[in-house]
Design an enzyme around this catalytic site. Structure first.
Site, PDB file in Angstrom:
ATOM      1  N   LYS A 136       0.813  -1.222   0.000  1.00  0.00           N
ATOM      2  CA  LYS A 136       0.000   0.000   0.000  1.00  0.00           C
ATOM      3  C   LYS A 136       0.848   1.275   0.000  1.00  0.00           C
ATOM      4  CE  LYS A 136      -4.251  -1.733   2.077  1.00  0.00           C
ATOM      5  NZ  LYS A 136      -5.265  -1.516   3.113  1.00  0.00           N
ATOM      6  N   ASP A 172     -10.444   2.774   2.146  1.00  0.00           N
ATOM      7  CA  ASP A 172     -10.698   2.063   3.411  1.00  0.00           C
ATOM      8  C   ASP A 172     -11.538   2.877   4.395  1.00  0.00           C
ATOM      9  OD1 ASP A 172      -9.475  -0.375   2.828  1.00  0.00           O
ATOM     10  OD2 ASP A 172      -7.497   0.306   3.494  1.00  0.00           O
ATOM     11  N   ALA A 185      -2.997   2.372  15.632  1.00  0.00           N
ATOM     12  CA  ALA A 185      -2.543   3.411  14.689  1.00  0.00           C
ATOM     13  C   ALA A 185      -1.843   2.793  13.488  1.00  0.00           C
ATOM     14  CB  ALA A 185      -1.615   4.391  15.406  1.00  0.00           C
TER      15      ALA A 185
END
Length: 284
Positions: free
Chosen positions: A71, A107, A130
């Site tokens: 990603k 997302d 996180a």
């Protein structure tokens, strides 16, 4: 499904990826909307990532989805980034716009679409974790006008998270409050002031652990969400339901982030109700 000379490709690129349910979701959508497309799962080595991205143009693909660990690594090979992808620093969808490759991150949008009758605008959110998913939820909440956000992480992640939150504050002018997940007293106080509590950690995937002690109390107004969908009901969600709170798992996030990508590629709405039915039968 008719495959001919006009059929266009889309794929999810990751390593490993063979277990992915994205092909099931997208191929169902292609079929239901009569779109001439096929969606595959490509397990690609890191050394082949740039060539894989180049193939999006070469084969006139709709685009690709990305999962771990690509990603972030994909970003240098793209022409443009959407605002949320830039702020998150990660891309899960690449769109081929007539040869220009644009990176998006669907997302966060997918997560908020999956929540029943809930708008984050003007609300308070408590976020546990996180990592990549947490960052996308956090960034989308800021872009959608959340009033206040508290993030709880383990002490070992505090410094890294602080650096990211400072970067976000500079970019968006939004200050996120950061706390240690081990500080149960503060966690309890903050949850009592929240409208939404999200577990974006991997704690609970084993079916036994929970990111919070189960003797904490939930106020009745808090909507509780977990990004995990296997197991279908984590210990965290069982704890929320036992107190009478509405609690949702991560399957909806998976479906709606796919729907956002599908819309970007085809301009069509994914028939989410129909596919949701099949997904719940498959994973419940």
């Amino acid at each position: 499904m008719k495959i001919d000379g006009y059929t266009r490709l889309a794929a999810v690129v990751a390593n490993p990826i063979k277990h992915s349910i994205s092909p099931f979701i997208h191929n169902s959508a292609f079929q239901a909307t009569e779109t001439n497309g096929v969606y595959l799962a490509w397990e690609v080595k890191a050394t082949d990532l740039s060539e894989t991205v180049a193939n999006i143009r070469r084969y006139r693909m709709f685009g690709i989805n990305l999962s771990m660990p690509y990603k972030e690594q994909v970003i240098p090979y793209l022409d443009q980034l959407s605002e949320e992808a830039r702020l998150i620093g990660a891309v899960n969808t690449v769109v081929n716009q007539e040869g220009t490759l644009i990176g998006y991150n669907t997302d966060g949008k997918g997560f908020f679409k999956s929540l029943p009758s809930f708008e984050i605008s003007g609300k308070r959110m408590t976020l546990l974790g996180a990592g990549g998913a947490a960052k996308s939820i956090l960034t989308q909440a800021i872009l959608d006008g959340a009033d206040q956000i508290s993030v709880f992480v383990r002490s070992s992640s505090m410094e890294k998270t602080r650096i990211y939150l400072e970067k976000l504050r500079v970019e968006t002018d939004f200050k996120v409050d950061l706390y240690d997940l081990e500080n149960v007293q503060i966690l309890q106080e903050i949850i009592h002031q929240s409208d939404l509590l999200v577990n974006a950690t991997s704690l609970g995937m084993d079916g036994k652990s929970s990111p919070v002690p189960t003797n904490l109390n939930l106020p009745p107004q808090v909507l509780v969400a977990d990004i995990i969908y296997q197991p279908f009901e984590t210990v965290f969600l069982q704890w929320a339901k036992s107190q009478g709170n509405v609690a949702v798992n991560g399957l909806g996030m998976l479906l709606y982030q796919a729907a956002e990508a599908f819309k970007l590629w085809t301009g069509k709405d994914m028939p989410t109700d129909e596919i949701w039915q099949s997904l719940t039968e498959k994973y419940h």
